[in-house]
Design a protein around this motif. Structure first.
Motif, mmCIF file in Angstrom:
data_model
loop_
_atom_site.group_PDB
_atom_site.id
_atom_site.type_symbol
_atom_site.label_atom_id
_atom_site.label_comp_id
_atom_site.label_asym_id
_atom_site.label_seq_id
_atom_site.Cartn_x
_atom_site.Cartn_y
_atom_site.Cartn_z
ATOM 1 N N GLN A 59 11.593 -3.919 -7.730
ATOM 2 C CA GLN A 59 10.409 -3.985 -6.882
ATOM 3 C C GLN A 59 9.910 -2.575 -6.609
ATOM 4 O O GLN A 59 10.659 -1.696 -6.186
ATOM 5 C CB GLN A 59 10.733 -4.695 -5.555
ATOM 6 C CG GLN A 59 9.491 -5.039 -4.734
ATOM 7 C CD GLN A 59 9.840 -5.953 -3.573
ATOM 8 O OE1 GLN A 59 11.004 -6.297 -3.401
ATOM 9 N NE2 GLN A 59 8.843 -6.351 -2.804
ATOM 10 N N ASN A 60 8.635 -2.355 -6.885
ATOM 11 C CA ASN A 60 8.037 -1.042 -6.718
ATOM 12 C C ASN A 60 7.788 -0.751 -5.240
ATOM 13 O O ASN A 60 7.648 -1.664 -4.425
ATOM 14 C CB ASN A 60 6.710 -0.956 -7.482
ATOM 15 C CG ASN A 60 6.915 -1.054 -8.979
ATOM 16 O OD1 ASN A 60 7.923 -0.598 -9.513
ATOM 17 N ND2 ASN A 60 5.953 -1.649 -9.671
ATOM 18 N N PRO A 61 7.712 0.525 -4.876
ATOM 19 C CA PRO A 61 7.415 0.860 -3.480
ATOM 20 C C PRO A 61 6.032 0.356 -3.057
ATOM 21 O O PRO A 61 5.101 0.296 -3.854
ATOM 22 C CB PRO A 61 7.491 2.395 -3.464
ATOM 23 C CG PRO A 61 8.304 2.752 -4.658
ATOM 24 C CD PRO A 61 8.029 1.714 -5.673
ATOM 25 N N LEU A 62 5.933 -0.001 -1.771
ATOM 26 C CA LEU A 62 4.673 -0.480 -1.198
ATOM 27 C C LEU A 62 4.023 0.675 -0.444
ATOM 28 O O LEU A 62 4.599 1.218 0.499
ATOM 29 C CB LEU A 62 4.928 -1.664 -0.259
ATOM 30 C CG LEU A 62 3.695 -2.191 0.496
ATOM 31 C CD1 LEU A 62 2.665 -2.754 -0.464
ATOM 32 C CD2 LEU A 62 4.111 -3.248 1.519
ATOM 33 N N TYR A 116 12.151 -0.255 -1.395
ATOM 34 C CA TYR A 116 13.055 -1.400 -1.394
ATOM 35 C C TYR A 116 14.355 -1.046 -2.122
ATOM 36 O O TYR A 116 14.374 -0.209 -3.042
ATOM 37 C CB TYR A 116 12.395 -2.600 -2.064
ATOM 38 C CG TYR A 116 11.114 -3.036 -1.385
ATOM 39 C CD1 TYR A 116 11.138 -3.881 -0.279
ATOM 40 C CD2 TYR A 116 9.881 -2.581 -1.849
ATOM 41 C CE1 TYR A 116 9.960 -4.276 0.341
ATOM 42 C CE2 TYR A 116 8.704 -2.973 -1.232
ATOM 43 C CZ TYR A 116 8.757 -3.815 -0.141
ATOM 44 O OH TYR A 116 7.585 -4.200 0.475
ATOM 45 N N HIS A 127 1.831 3.917 5.132
ATOM 46 C CA HIS A 127 3.048 3.098 5.173
ATOM 47 C C HIS A 127 3.659 3.122 3.773
ATOM 48 O O HIS A 127 3.040 2.642 2.816
ATOM 49 C CB HIS A 127 2.717 1.669 5.608
ATOM 50 C CG HIS A 127 3.906 0.743 5.566
ATOM 51 N ND1 HIS A 127 4.793 0.614 6.613
ATOM 52 C CD2 HIS A 127 4.352 -0.102 4.594
ATOM 53 C CE1 HIS A 127 5.720 -0.268 6.295
ATOM 54 N NE2 HIS A 127 5.476 -0.717 5.078
ATOM 55 N N LEU A 146 -3.542 -6.042 0.060
ATOM 56 C CA LEU A 146 -2.664 -5.234 0.893
ATOM 57 C C LEU A 146 -2.461 -5.914 2.237
ATOM 58 O O LEU A 146 -3.351 -6.627 2.716
ATOM 59 C CB LEU A 146 -3.262 -3.836 1.098
ATOM 60 C CG LEU A 146 -3.443 -2.983 -0.161
ATOM 61 C CD1 LEU A 146 -4.111 -1.664 0.188
ATOM 62 C CD2 LEU A 146 -2.111 -2.738 -0.851
ATOM 63 N N LYS A 180 2.009 6.836 -8.048
ATOM 64 C CA LYS A 180 0.693 6.661 -7.423
ATOM 65 C C LYS A 180 0.104 8.040 -7.157
ATOM 66 O O LYS A 180 0.813 8.970 -6.765
ATOM 67 C CB LYS A 180 0.797 5.892 -6.096
ATOM 68 C CG LYS A 180 1.153 4.421 -6.230
ATOM 69 C CD LYS A 180 0.009 3.617 -6.807
ATOM 70 C CE LYS A 180 0.365 2.132 -6.821
ATOM 71 N NZ LYS A 180 -0.704 1.310 -7.421
ATOM 72 N N VAL A 222 0.594 1.797 1.599
ATOM 73 C CA VAL A 222 -0.603 1.276 2.265
ATOM 74 C C VAL A 222 -1.120 2.352 3.225
ATOM 75 O O VAL A 222 -0.367 2.825 4.089
ATOM 76 C CB VAL A 222 -0.299 -0.022 3.045
ATOM 77 C CG1 VAL A 222 -1.566 -0.554 3.695
ATOM 78 C CG2 VAL A 222 0.320 -1.072 2.132
ATOM 79 N N LEU A 279 2.006 -3.665 10.110
ATOM 80 C CA LEU A 279 2.889 -2.584 9.671
ATOM 81 C C LEU A 279 3.212 -1.613 10.790
ATOM 82 O O LEU A 279 3.739 -0.532 10.547
ATOM 83 C CB LEU A 279 2.235 -1.818 8.505
ATOM 84 C CG LEU A 279 1.870 -2.657 7.280
ATOM 85 C CD1 LEU A 279 1.175 -1.806 6.249
ATOM 86 C CD2 LEU A 279 3.101 -3.321 6.677
#
Length: 746
Positions: free
Chosen positions: A699-702, A694, A690, A384, A656, A704, A390
């Motif tokens: 692309q999967n969401p980030l 995208y 965070h 991460l 998630k 954190v 961030l």
């Protein structure tokens, strides 16, 4: 079945035909009349066509020709009959049948089709230039096809185009005959295709209770129904073994030798019938990498001897202690004893029990070697980014708003980001200036305030609040200009002039009423009194600011109502709710409506008025819901400490599931502009995450976790932080708790 008229015509025809036969028979048998006729008598009758002056002799007219002429004359009188008859070789009349055309065009069974592709689906040839093969094996090419204009011109020039159909087998237009057109016409009119079909003809009883002398099916019994005798089968098998070997058996033996199942000349190893379970001298089986052999029994020690040394014998005190111990705690399950000779040793009283325990260990306790994985624990931690990279996100407590004397259940920030309203258990609504923390105005309400929400459009300076089963609209005129206050008042109260409001409804859901003079001085513009007496827990605005929904979990079918502010109208979107409603929100972009029950989140399309999708959260009880500003992701919080992120384009199950809180989650919220979301819980903590979404769908969401905000609220009566909301423009978050405080984190 023939009609009555046809039966009468047929009876008349047979009567006339029998009369003709009698007349012919009489003429042939009467010789005198023939002689008179041959001699040329001049007598004429009305029915005779003989003309005076004609001469007939025996060469010109014999008796048979005369009979044929008379038969023709007699048969011509019957105009109702359509068949023609002649005298056959046996002297009897026979029917004249139509000629058979030597060209076999009329017989469809002998036609030679131009396309010999067979009875297969013709769409197989859609991608090929040919449609079949001729008798020489050459391809039959498809005829050239024109465009729509060519088809139109061809149809205009061809007068028979309206009665032509395309044959897919030959790829040509075929003209329908009159009979085929008549069949099509009868089908279109709803009649039977065949004109002489009678649907009411009597039923032929093929199977009756009467025993028929001649059965319908006289085929002999098949051979598969023959059951041979077991004694004959044994006798046949004995004779076969005694005299000869069947060819089938020989082929089986040859096939087994070729496949290697039978090796000629190899001696068969006799397998033992019984196996010794505890003997180690048996041939070992093939080693398996995961197999652990059973442990061997312990060899006998000196204590188990019939004449052990004196130091191994127990004293009376040790025997008493051994007997008082539990069988599981004893070091040995026997007491060493001494005998004078081997003959004096008795049978072992626990022999069967020990053998039984040994068998259970071997049978019920399979042993498998478990290889330990040598994995670095740090490699299992996902890579991460550093939280410092961030930023910005709220990190520290900056300001506290202290004025309430009860739990602050709800807060809301206006679209400009300058003002904050809060509702509390002390039956007050307070207006705060966010930057300075100053309490600008206080409204005293008759009951506990459960929800407050600002109108999302900046042109309208008003907010809604709920207490018990009432919803009110307040315009704080002290913070807005006079023109905005006037336009807001007109916007909210325009529904009182609606003529449809006076129409009596059969099922009235709410009562839109004007406030009293005292309430009007405080800025209350509209009071919405619900018919049910349940508490309204949530108010959610539509992005246009003209609609808002109210949620009352205990109100049953009226748990969700949608109100039209400018027209003062209310509608019930669901006749029957599925489960207890926990939260409801409008989609920020699309005409979708999200409804969260205890375990599911259902998405409804307001335009089509249908259920679009059902999200399975996998939690026990959903507490809150929020939608991402882009509309493709949502988060939910639950009372069983879980936070679930859903990607609506990915699946109906959570992308998630986060569990960072130790107690129930009260609220979750997204930031309107920045990639941030947060959750607050009864443990007194606020988790900041965070969450970057995208534009690339691949692309999967980030997600954190970046910060834990603590030491801001105290837990009172197992209740911590009750509500939180991000600032519309700044990376700030404001929280309210059960300790009567409101905090600003920046």
């Amino acid at each position: 079945m023939l009609s009555d008229e046809e039966d009468e015509e047929e009876i008349d025809f047979f009567k006339q035909h029998s009369e003709n036969e009698e007349s012919i028979h009489d003429i042939m048998n009467s010789g005198e009349e023939n002689d008179n006729f041959n001699n040329g008598t001049s007598g004429e009758s009305d029915n005779d066509e003989y003309i005076a002056g004609d001469s007939l002799d025996d060469d010109d007219l014999d008796s048979r020709d005369y009979v044929e002429k008379v038969f023709d004359d007699v048969s011509s009188e019957s105009e109702n009959t359509q068949e023609n008859y002649v005298i056959g070789a046996d002297g009897n009349p026979r029917k004249i049948l139509p000629e058979i055309d030597p060209v076999y065009d009329s017989d469809s069974s002998t036609e030679n089709p131009t396309n010999t592709v067979g009875n297969i689906p013709m769409e197989w040839y859609d991608d090929y230039p040919h449609i079949g093969y001729n008798i020489d094996g050459k391809k039959i090419m498809k005829p050239a096809k024109g465009d729509e204009l060519d088809k139109f011109l061809e149809n205009m020039e061809d007068p028979d185009s309206w009665i032509s159909v395309k044959d897919n087998l030959t790829q040509q237009n075929v003209k329908l005959t009159n009979e085929e057109l008549e069949i099509i016409h009868r089908i279109q009119m709803g009649s039977y295709p065949k004109q002489d079909y009678d649907p009411y003809e009597p039923t032929v009883e093929w199977f009756t209770s009467k025993t028929e002398v001649m059965p319908l099916n006289a085929t002999p019994e098949p051979k598969r129904r023959f059951i041979p005798s077991k004694w004959e089968a044994k006798r046949h098998e004995y004779l076969t073994k005694l005299f000869t070997i069947q060819p089938v058996k020989i082929m089986k033996l040859v096939r087994a030798i070729r496949q290697g199942h039978i090796v000629p000349g190899k001696t068969q190893i006799q397998k033992p019938r019984f196996y010794n379970l505890w003997n180690d001298t048996d041939q070992p089986h093939e080693e398996h990498p995961m197999l652990i052999p059973a442990p061997k029994t312990k060899l006998p020690d000196h204590e188990e001897s019939y004449n052990p040394p004196p130091e191994y014998l127990l004293t009376e005190k040790e025997k008493k202690m051994w007997e008082e111990m539990d069988p599981e705690d004893r070091e040995k399950n026997y007491i060493p004893q001494k005998y004078s000779c081997l003959r004096a040793v008795p049978a072992y009283n626990r022999f069967i029990q020990e053998r039984f325990d040994r068998c259970l260990d071997l049978y019920l306790a399979p042993r498998v070697r478990r290889n330990k994985l040598n994995i670095d624990p740090e490699s299992l931690i996902p890579k991460l980014p550093n939280p410092k990279d961030l930023q910005p996100f709220p990190t520290s407590l900056t300001l506290s708003y202290d004025a309430h004397t009860g739990r602050v259940r709800c807060i809301s920030i206006d679209p400009t980001g300058l003002w904050l309203i809060s509702g509390s258990d002390d039956k007050t609504i307070r207006l705060w200036e966010i930057i300075t923390g100053r309490c600008v105005k206080t409204w005293e309400i008759e009951d506990i305030v459960h929800s407050v929400a600002w109108c999302p459009i900046k042109e309208v300076c008003a907010f809604a609040f709920s207490c018990t089963n009432k919803v009110g609209i307040i315009s704080p005129t002290c913070i807005c200009e006079e023109e905005v206050a006037i336009s807001t008042t007109q916007y909210v109260t325009a529904g009182f002039d609606n003529t449809q409001q006076n129409v009596e409804q059969k099922s009235k859901l709410v009562d839109w009423s004007k406030p009293t003079n005292q309430q009007n001085l405080n800025g209350i513009l509209v009071i919405i009194q619900h018919v049910h007496d349940k508490t309204i827990k949530q108010i959610a605005w539509h992005k246009k600011g003209d609609y808002f929904s109210t949620t009352a979990p205990d109100a049953g079918n009226q748990g969700i109502l949608i109100h039209h502010l400018t027209k003062h109208q209310t509608q019930q979107p669901f006749r029957k709710t599925r489960g207890i409603i926990q939260s409801a929100m409008f989609h920020p972009i699309k005409p979708l409506f999200f409804v969260a029950t205890q375990r599911y989140v259902r998405i409804y399309n307001l335009m089509k008025q249908e259920l679009t999708k059902t999200l399975q959260a996998g939690v026990k009880w959903i507490s809150s819901l929020d939608i991402h500003p882009m509309g493709d992701n949502i988060i939910i919080g639950s009372y069983d400490k879980k936070l679930c992120w859903f990607d609506l384009d990915l699946s109906s199950k959570p992308y998630k599931t986060l569990r960072y809180h130790t107690k129930a989650i009260r609220n979750v919220t997204y930031h309107k502009r920045l990639p941030l979301f947060a959750s607050c819980s009864d443990d007194g903590l606020i988790q900041i995450f965070h969450g970057m979404v995208y534009n690339d769908l691949l692309q999967n969401p980030l997600i954190v976790p970046v910060k834990i905000l603590k030491d801001g609220h105290q837990v009172v009566n197992s209740l911590g932080v009750l509500d939180c909301e991000f600032h519309p423009t700044q990376p700030w978050i404001i929280s309210s708790g059960a300790d009567h405080t409101i905090n600003l984190w920046t």
